[in-house]
Design an enzyme around this catalytic site. Structure first.
Site, short mmCIF file in Angstrom:
data_model
loop_
_atom_site.label_atom_id
_atom_site.label_comp_id
_atom_site.label_asym_id
_atom_site.label_seq_id
_atom_site.Cartn_x
_atom_site.Cartn_y
_atom_site.Cartn_z
CB THR A 195 -6.05 -5.04 -1.76
OG1 THR A 195 -5.89 -4.97 -0.37
CG2 THR A 195 -6.88 -3.89 -2.25
CB THR A 252 -2.72 -4.33 -3.87
OG1 THR A 252 -2.60 -5.49 -3.02
CG2 THR A 252 -1.84 -4.54 -5.10
N GLY A 253 -0.93 -3.68 -1.16
CA GLY A 253 0.36 -3.91 -0.51
C GLY A 253 0.27 -3.68 0.98
CB THR A 254 2.91 -3.47 3.56
OG1 THR A 254 3.74 -2.75 2.64
CG2 THR A 254 3.39 -4.91 3.58
N GLY A 255 -0.35 -1.98 3.83
CA GLY A 255 -1.14 -0.76 3.91
C GLY A 255 -0.50 0.39 4.65
NE ARG A 311 -3.58 -3.04 8.84
CZ ARG A 311 -3.62 -3.27 7.53
NH1 ARG A 311 -4.69 -3.80 6.98
NH2 ARG A 311 -2.61 -2.96 6.76
CB VAL A 312 -8.36 0.94 9.24
CG1 VAL A 312 -8.74 1.45 7.85
CG2 VAL A 312 -9.63 0.61 10.03
N GLY A 313 -6.22 -0.48 7.05
CA GLY A 313 -5.10 -0.24 6.14
C GLY A 313 -5.36 0.93 5.21
CG ASP A 314 -3.40 0.72 1.45
OD1 ASP A 314 -3.64 -0.35 2.05
OD2 ASP A 314 -3.07 0.77 0.26
#
Ligand code: ASP
Length: 319
Positions: A186, A237-240, A214-217
């Site tokens: 990100t 940024t990272g595993t959402g 799929r939607v992340g953070d």
């Protein structure tokens, strides 16, 4: 008058120090430097933090090295679904788009949602229709594809993994340092302007091999992006999923507001304690209303940098 500052990130992940050649390092560092200088000029001219983060993230989206806009990672079906958000710390106004496929600069769409609609989050075709009405540029869905990202998807899929991979982690799977499968890729920006206003913006292609829909953070206010003049501005940024479950960006602000913590203590607590406890890897950039800046990450590296107006930019990849 506060001393303006702009910070940016280009994702975190398993970025091998040993295998980062000087050429690769130079490529990433000079991209970060140029973006800091261009967007930092807005703050130097007494422009707003909001305009500075919008421009910084737009430039990061345009740069194929980073997983946002052009150069975004692929879904499991070989397509791109982009997410972005922005927040103004002076008014708590915010805007976001998720799952867009044809908007050249998702951050500009997020900004338009904030400025020109009564809403905060638009998704999919509705978001695209709104952006079109706003006169924003649309491109073919294949515009975002680069050979490097396709190879990254193929690598993850060849490995038999049904899982999605953080951009920079996917890179590392091929043992190349900045290999495109192993990064959390990100992008984001936070800024404090000379008027004392804070702002944050985040944009992403998400995670390599993610399931369609799929939607992340990143497009979720409070998870991947947050700004409040009373506390701080944060972009993650990272595993959402872990950042959503910990409400990571807002948690930093809340610890400052309710717990009286410093920015550094609050951000460290989220990145080194709360996130790892539930398997969350990644990092964040954050600035407070006094101009204190932190960039913690719990991965091998995070592409990052900042510029304090009147000084040379600082950029770094590893600790
Ligand atoms: N946070 C992003 C997501 O989960 C990915 C990343 O930061 O690399 O979509």
């Amino acid at each position: 008058m506060t001393k303006p500052v702009l910070a940016i990130h280009g994702g975190a992940g398993a970025i091998s120090l040993a295998e980062t050649t000087p050429e690769i390092r130079h490529k990433y560092e000079s991209a970060l430097q140029q973006i800091l200088e261009s967007a930092g000029a807005i703050l130097a001219a007494d422009g707003s933090a909001l305009d500075a983060v919008t421009e910084a993230v737009r430039l990061l989206e345009e740069c194929p090295l980073f997983n946002a806009g052009y150069g975004a990672v692929f879904t499991s079906e070989g397509k791109h679904e982009l997410d972005a958000s922005i927040m103004d710390g002076s008014s708590l106004k915010s805007g976001a788009v998720a799952n867009v496929t044809v908007l050249r600069n998702p951050v500009l769409a997020a900004r338009a949602v904030m400025d020109n609609s009564a809403h905060v989050l638009f998704v999919g075709e509705g978001a695209e229709a709104f952006a079109r009405e706003q006169g924003l540029e649309c491109v073919a869905p294949t515009f975002f594809s680069t050979p490097e990202r396709r190879e990254q998807l193929e690598r993850v899929q060849r490995s038999g993994s049904k899982q999605m991979a953080l951009d920079h982690d996917a890179q590392a799977m091929s043992f190349a340092p900045l290999d495109e499968t192993r990064k959390l890729g990100t992008v984001g920006a936070v800024a404090l302007d000379s008027h004392g206003n804070l702002a944050a913006a985040t944009s992403t292609g998400g995670m390599t091999n993610k399931q369609p829909g799929r939607v992340g953070d990143s497009p979720l206010i409070g998870a991947g992006c947050y700004a409040n003049n009373h506390t701080c501005a944060v972009s993650t940024t990272g595993t959402g999923e872990a950042f959503i479950r910990t409400v990571a960006a807002y948690d930093v602000s809340a610890q400052m507001e309710y717990g009286g913590k410093s920015l550094a203590d609050a951000a460290d607590q989220v990145v080194y304690e709360k996130l790892p406890k539930i398997g969350g890897s990644g990092g964040m950039i954050a600035v407070d209303a006094q101009g204190n800046l932190v960039m913690p990450f719990n991965t091998q590296g995070m592409y990052r940098g900042y510029i304090q107006i009147g000084q040379a930019p600082f950029v770094a990849i590893h600790a």
